[in-house]
Motif scaffolding. Structure first.
Motif, PDB file in Angstrom:
ATOM      1  N   PHE A  50      49.774  31.566  36.365  1.00  0.00           N
ATOM      2  CA  PHE A  50      50.453  30.494  35.694  1.00  0.00           C
ATOM      3  C   PHE A  50      49.669  29.431  35.334  1.00  0.00           C
ATOM      4  N   PHE A  51      50.198  28.831  34.201  1.00  0.00           N
ATOM      5  CA  PHE A  51      49.566  27.838  33.712  1.00  0.00           C
ATOM      6  C   PHE A  51      50.806  26.547  33.534  1.00  0.00           C
ATOM      7  N   LEU A  52      50.736  25.656  34.341  1.00  0.00           N
ATOM      8  CA  LEU A  52      51.410  24.669  34.802  1.00  0.00           C
ATOM      9  C   LEU A  52      51.257  23.301  34.266  1.00  0.00           C
ATOM     10  N   ALA A  53      52.043  22.464  33.827  1.00  0.00           N
ATOM     11  CA  ALA A  53      52.145  21.290  33.253  1.00  0.00           C
ATOM     12  C   ALA A  53      51.373  20.158  34.371  1.00  0.00           C
ATOM     13  N   ILE A  67      47.557  22.123  42.565  1.00  0.00           N
ATOM     14  CA  ILE A  67      47.674  22.007  43.897  1.00  0.00           C
ATOM     15  C   ILE A  67      49.099  21.522  44.418  1.00  0.00           C
ATOM     16  N   LYS A  68      49.991  21.454  43.556  1.00  0.00           N
ATOM     17  CA  LYS A  68      51.289  20.967  43.571  1.00  0.00           C
ATOM     18  C   LYS A  68      52.446  22.067  43.767  1.00  0.00           C
ATOM     19  N   GLU A  69      53.480  21.686  44.297  1.00  0.00           N
ATOM     20  CA  GLU A  69      54.738  22.841  44.175  1.00  0.00           C
ATOM     21  C   GLU A  69      54.784  23.089  42.825  1.00  0.00           C
ATOM     22  N   PRO A  70      55.366  24.473  42.596  1.00  0.00           N
ATOM     23  CA  PRO A  70      55.876  25.393  43.383  1.00  0.00           C
ATOM     24  C   PRO A  70      54.464  26.071  43.951  1.00  0.00           C
ATOM     25  N   ASP A  71      54.883  26.864  45.279  1.00  0.00           N
ATOM     26  CA  ASP A  71      53.791  27.488  46.077  1.00  0.00           C
ATOM     27  C   ASP A  71      53.346  28.842  45.230  1.00  0.00           C
ATOM     28  N   PRO A  72      52.527  29.548  45.473  1.00  0.00           N
ATOM     29  CA  PRO A  72      52.178  30.737  44.921  1.00  0.00           C
ATOM     30  C   PRO A  72      53.177  31.914  45.352  1.00  0.00           C
ATOM     31  N   SER A  77      57.695  35.507  43.700  1.00  0.00           N
ATOM     32  CA  SER A  77      59.045  36.091  43.966  1.00  0.00           C
ATOM     33  C   SER A  77      59.549  36.024  42.481  1.00  0.00           C
ATOM     34  N   SER A  78      59.307  34.949  41.572  1.00  0.00           N
ATOM     35  CA  SER A  78      59.926  35.191  40.475  1.00  0.00           C
ATOM     36  C   SER A  78      59.331  36.233  39.514  1.00  0.00           C
ATOM     37  N   VAL A  79      58.168  36.444  39.705  1.00  0.00           N
ATOM     38  CA  VAL A  79      57.405  37.655  39.007  1.00  0.00           C
ATOM     39  C   VAL A  79      58.221  39.125  39.695  1.00  0.00           C
ATOM     40  N   ARG A  80      58.250  38.966  40.808  1.00  0.00           N
ATOM     41  CA  ARG A  80      58.745  40.388  41.324  1.00  0.00           C
ATOM     42  C   ARG A  80      60.007  40.438  41.125  1.00  0.00           C
ATOM     43  N   ASP A  81      61.277  39.344  41.179  1.00  0.00           N
ATOM     44  CA  ASP A  81      62.648  39.687  40.757  1.00  0.00           C
ATOM     45  C   ASP A  81      62.619  39.967  39.131  1.00  0.00           C
ATOM     46  N   GLY A  82      61.834  39.113  38.485  1.00  0.00           N
ATOM     47  CA  GLY A  82      61.935  39.383  37.210  1.00  0.00           C
ATOM     48  C   GLY A  82      61.587  40.981  36.653  1.00  0.00           C
ATOM     49  N   LEU A  83      60.538  41.462  37.087  1.00  0.00           N
ATOM     50  CA  LEU A  83      59.918  42.588  36.656  1.00  0.00           C
ATOM     51  C   LEU A  83      60.778  43.921  37.318  1.00  0.00           C
ATOM     52  N   LYS A  84      61.196  43.633  38.464  1.00  0.00           N
ATOM     53  CA  LYS A  84      62.016  44.608  39.031  1.00  0.00           C
ATOM     54  C   LYS A  84      63.028  45.260  38.536  1.00  0.00           C
ATOM     55  N   GLY A  85      63.153  46.677  38.368  1.00  0.00           N
ATOM     56  CA  GLY A  85      64.283  47.561  37.604  1.00  0.00           C
ATOM     57  C   GLY A  85      63.997  47.613  36.252  1.00  0.00           C
ATOM     58  N   ILE A  86      62.798  46.582  35.537  1.00  0.00           N
ATOM     59  CA  ILE A  86      62.486  46.993  34.168  1.00  0.00           C
ATOM     60  C   ILE A  86      61.136  47.467  34.044  1.00  0.00           C
ATOM     61  N   SER A  91      60.206  47.338  44.381  1.00  0.00           N
ATOM     62  CA  SER A  91      59.239  46.386  44.604  1.00  0.00           C
ATOM     63  C   SER A  91      58.109  47.374  45.599  1.00  0.00           C
ATOM     64  N   ALA A  92      58.781  48.362  46.237  1.00  0.00           N
ATOM     65  CA  ALA A  92      57.736  48.950  47.004  1.00  0.00           C
ATOM     66  C   ALA A  92      56.801  49.668  46.468  1.00  0.00           C
ATOM     67  N   VAL A  93      56.692  49.741  45.073  1.00  0.00           N
ATOM     68  CA  VAL A  93      55.899  50.492  44.453  1.00  0.00           C
ATOM     69  C   VAL A  93      54.576  49.475  44.111  1.00  0.00           C
ATOM     70  N   VAL A  94      54.750  48.124  44.247  1.00  0.00           N
ATOM     71  CA  VAL A  94      53.664  47.126  43.964  1.00  0.00           C
ATOM     72  C   VAL A  94      52.637  47.197  45.093  1.00  0.00           C
ATOM     73  N   THR A  95      51.609  47.641  44.819  1.00  0.00           N
ATOM     74  CA  THR A  95      50.373  47.968  45.755  1.00  0.00           C
ATOM     75  C   THR A  95      49.447  46.882  45.779  1.00  0.00           C
ATOM     76  N   ASP A  96      49.452  46.009  44.507  1.00  0.00           N
ATOM     77  CA  ASP A  96      48.168  44.955  44.437  1.00  0.00           C
ATOM     78  C   ASP A  96      49.009  43.880  43.836  1.00  0.00           C
ATOM     79  N   LEU A  97      48.928  42.382  44.212  1.00  0.00           N
ATOM     80  CA  LEU A  97      49.457  41.440  43.521  1.00  0.00           C
ATOM     81  C   LEU A  97      48.457  40.214  43.751  1.00  0.00           C
ATOM     82  N   THR A  98      48.197  39.812  42.536  1.00  0.00           N
ATOM     83  CA  THR A  98      47.478  38.521  42.539  1.00  0.00           C
ATOM     84  C   THR A  98      48.151  37.269  41.694  1.00  0.00           C
TER      85      THR A  98
END
Length: 120
Positions: A50-53, A67-72, A77-86, A91-98
């Protein structure tokens, strides 16, 4: 050939989790179509940068840790929910997340760079 996909998604402030989820989903769908891919059939690894203002008054923000909100966890969760089903069925198949948060020098141009690949 191993399954892999990468794209940049641009959007509003990531504080709006639902908007980011929808933006990530749209970009992921477009990239899958352009790459002529279907959802990954197996385990998946994800890297989301993420590259944030930066806050007002912070000069030369490029690549400094955010070092401000939002937290990682919220961003993840935005990434997980945006990609799931697409890009993967469950989500159970995600074995590594950075998740990486950095400031950008482009005010108002928050974005996320997402890389997915078949985990082996």
């Amino acid at each position: 050939m191993t399954w892999q996909l990468s794209f940049d998604a641009y959007g509003p402030s990531p504080r709006d989790r639902r908007a980011w989820q929808n933006i990530i989903a749209l970009y992921a769908q477009r990239e899958l179509l352009e790459a002529d891919l279907e959802a990954s059939p197996g385990p998946v690894a994800i890297k989301a940068q993420f590259f944030l203002a930066p806050p007002k008054g912070l000069k030369k923000a490029t690549s400094r840790p955010h070092i401000k909100e939002p937290d990682p966890w919220t961003l993840a969760s935005s990434v997980r929910d945006g990609l799931k089903g697409i890009t993967y069925r469950s989500s159970a198949v995600v074995t590594d997340l950075t998740v990486i948060k950095r400031y950008t020098d482009l005010p108002g141009h928050s974005h996320v760079r997402i890389e997915l690949w078949e985990a082996v």
